[in-house]
Design a protein around this motif. Structure first.
Motif, PDB file in Angstrom:
ATOM      1  N   GLY A  98     -32.520  13.383  59.256  1.00  5.63           N
ATOM      2  CA  GLY A  98     -32.793  13.763  60.753  1.00  5.63           C
ATOM      3  C   GLY A  98     -31.716  14.936  61.250  1.00  5.63           C
ATOM      4  N   VAL A  99     -30.968  15.580  60.305  1.00  8.28           N
ATOM      5  CA  VAL A  99     -30.176  16.459  61.065  1.00  8.28           C
ATOM      6  C   VAL A  99     -30.725  17.770  61.187  1.00  8.28           C
ATOM      7  N   GLN A 100     -30.726  18.372  62.282  1.00  4.99           N
ATOM      8  CA  GLN A 100     -31.388  19.642  62.500  1.00  4.99           C
ATOM      9  C   GLN A 100     -30.677  20.849  61.765  1.00  4.99           C
ATOM     10  N   PHE A 101     -31.365  21.466  61.109  1.00  5.16           N
ATOM     11  CA  PHE A 101     -30.852  22.637  60.068  1.00  5.16           C
ATOM     12  C   PHE A 101     -31.021  23.986  60.688  1.00  5.16           C
ATOM     13  N   MET A 102     -29.899  24.838  60.832  1.00  3.06           N
ATOM     14  CA  MET A 102     -30.264  26.087  61.466  1.00  3.06           C
ATOM     15  C   MET A 102     -29.654  27.070  60.251  1.00  3.06           C
ATOM     16  N   ASP A 114     -31.196  32.448  61.433  1.00  2.00           N
ATOM     17  CA  ASP A 114     -31.185  31.714  63.053  1.00  2.00           C
ATOM     18  C   ASP A 114     -29.770  32.266  63.615  1.00  2.00           C
ATOM     19  N   GLY A 115     -28.738  32.550  62.912  1.00  4.71           N
ATOM     20  CA  GLY A 115     -27.500  32.823  63.501  1.00  4.71           C
ATOM     21  C   GLY A 115     -26.891  31.577  63.870  1.00  4.71           C
ATOM     22  N   MET A 137     -27.498  16.406  66.135  1.00  4.10           N
ATOM     23  CA  MET A 137     -26.364  16.871  65.160  1.00  4.10           C
ATOM     24  C   MET A 137     -27.072  18.074  64.423  1.00  4.10           C
ATOM     25  N   ILE A 138     -26.333  19.055  64.434  1.00  3.18           N
ATOM     26  CA  ILE A 138     -26.865  20.287  63.847  1.00  3.18           C
ATOM     27  C   ILE A 138     -26.039  20.689  62.924  1.00  3.18           C
ATOM     28  N   LEU A 139     -26.748  21.215  61.677  1.00  2.76           N
ATOM     29  CA  LEU A 139     -25.969  21.721  60.446  1.00  2.76           C
ATOM     30  C   LEU A 139     -26.419  23.109  60.360  1.00  2.76           C
ATOM     31  N   TYR A 140     -25.425  23.906  60.393  1.00  3.95           N
ATOM     32  CA  TYR A 140     -25.298  25.398  60.072  1.00  3.95           C
ATOM     33  C   TYR A 140     -24.959  25.536  58.739  1.00  3.95           C
ATOM     34  N   GLY A 141     -26.095  26.380  58.099  1.00  4.96           N
ATOM     35  CA  GLY A 141     -25.930  26.475  56.530  1.00  4.96           C
ATOM     36  C   GLY A 141     -26.752  27.652  55.890  1.00  4.96           C
ATOM     37  N   PRO A 197     -21.035  23.635  54.903  1.00  5.74           N
ATOM     38  CA  PRO A 197     -21.672  23.807  55.911  1.00  5.74           C
ATOM     39  C   PRO A 197     -20.830  23.249  57.117  1.00  5.74           C
ATOM     40  N   LEU A 198     -21.330  23.909  58.364  1.00  3.02           N
ATOM     41  CA  LEU A 198     -20.453  23.574  59.537  1.00  3.02           C
ATOM     42  C   LEU A 198     -21.551  22.476  60.324  1.00  3.02           C
TER      43      LEU A 198
END
Length: 105
Positions: free
Chosen positions: A21-25, A30-31, A1-5, A82-83
């Motif tokens: 455990g979410v991957q944060f971008m 990072d774009g 799972m990736i969280l863009y924010g 977030p996305l």
């Protein structure tokens, strides 16, 4: 799972804390991959652009008329946050429905 924010976004911080455990971008650093943005725009339409943000209010009227993907490429902070992306599933925002959907993943 990736969280863009954004690191500085309170809503993104709440989502990160709730989703262990979410991957944060960070969208600023990072774009967001263009393919992810395209799919998100197809799913969420105009809701993907945060037109209540300071970034949006500071944009000249002529620039606001650009295509959403172009705007998000130039100004990634215009994306509603977030996305959350997990496989084919995408969740936008962090309201009660989004929280329940994310917890179910």
């Amino acid at each position: 799972m990736i969280l863009y924010g954004l690191k500085t976004c309170d809503t993104c911080r709440k989502a990160r804390k709730a989703l262990n455990g979410v991957q944060f971008m960070d969208v600023r650093e990072d774009g967001v991959p263009s393919e992810v943005l395209r799919v998100a725009l197809d799913r969420f339409g105009d809701k993907l652009l945060n037109t209540r943000s300071t970034t949006w209010r500071d944009l000249p009227e002529a620039e606001r008329g650009r295509a959403p993907l172009d705007l998000l490429a130039i100004h990634p902070t215009l994306m509603k946050r977030p996305l959350i992306v997990s496989g084919e599933t995408m969740i936008l925002g962090w309201d009660k429905a989004a929280q329940q959907a994310a917890e179910a993943l």
